[in-house]
Design a protein around this motif. Sequence first.
Motif, short mmCIF file in Angstrom:
data_model
loop_
_atom_site.label_atom_id
_atom_site.label_comp_id
_atom_site.label_asym_id
_atom_site.label_seq_id
_atom_site.Cartn_x
_atom_site.Cartn_y
_atom_site.Cartn_z
N GLU A 29 0.83 -1.21 0.00
CA GLU A 29 0.00 0.00 0.00
C GLU A 29 0.86 1.26 0.00
OE1 GLU A 29 -3.22 -0.03 -0.62
OE2 GLU A 29 -3.00 -2.21 -0.71
N ILE A 30 1.96 1.24 0.74
CA ILE A 30 2.86 2.39 0.76
C ILE A 30 3.47 2.60 -0.62
CG2 ILE A 30 5.06 3.27 1.68
CD1 ILE A 30 4.23 1.94 4.37
N GLU A 31 3.88 1.52 -1.28
CA GLU A 31 4.44 1.63 -2.62
C GLU A 31 3.41 2.19 -3.60
OE1 GLU A 31 7.76 -1.94 -2.32
OE2 GLU A 31 5.92 -2.31 -3.44
N ALA A 32 2.17 1.72 -3.51
CA ALA A 32 1.12 2.22 -4.42
C ALA A 32 0.81 3.69 -4.13
CB ALA A 32 -0.14 1.36 -4.30
N ASN A 33 0.78 4.07 -2.85
CA ASN A 33 0.54 5.48 -2.50
C ASN A 33 1.68 6.37 -2.99
OD1 ASN A 33 -1.94 5.15 -1.26
ND2 ASN A 33 -1.06 4.87 0.77
N THR A 34 2.92 5.89 -2.84
CA THR A 34 4.08 6.67 -3.29
C THR A 34 4.02 6.85 -4.80
OG1 THR A 34 5.39 5.85 -1.44
CG2 THR A 34 6.60 6.79 -3.31
N PHE A 35 3.73 5.77 -5.52
CA PHE A 35 3.58 5.87 -6.97
C PHE A 35 2.52 6.92 -7.32
CE2 PHE A 35 1.34 4.98 -10.86
CZ PHE A 35 2.37 4.89 -11.79
N ALA A 36 1.37 6.84 -6.65
CA ALA A 36 0.27 7.76 -6.94
C ALA A 36 0.69 9.21 -6.74
CB ALA A 36 -0.94 7.44 -6.07
#
Length: 123
Positions: free
Chosen positions: A75-82
């Motif tokens: 989730e942190i990786e997806a949020n960072t990407f976003a």
Amino acid sequence: MAKAMGTILLFEDLGSINGYYNKFLRIKQIHINSNLDSHLKRFTCAHELGHSIYHPDANTPFLRDCTFMSTNRLEIEANTFAMYFLITNDDLVECQCDTTNQLARYFGYTKEMIELRLKGGPS
């Protein structure tokens, strides 16, 4: 970008869920709650796009519900990407904000999301 990558975008009533990503028969799909405002739809799409790029075969609902494996890193990786997808370096310069609180108000995201954008880039 999702469409250009061959990912199907589906807008549907998902109740209290903002969205999710899945892969069915090798076809990537992003499901977005049709009841969200446009700002949250855009963030949700970017977040799920992050999952489709960084975690294309992960079944996060299964990992969360059926194993004790933490999905927090995903989730942190997806949020960072976003955050990197939605807020460019030019955007940061243009807003002329001095604090993370000001950036959060300017872009309409939480301070925590802005902090993800400001510390290192996506993996």
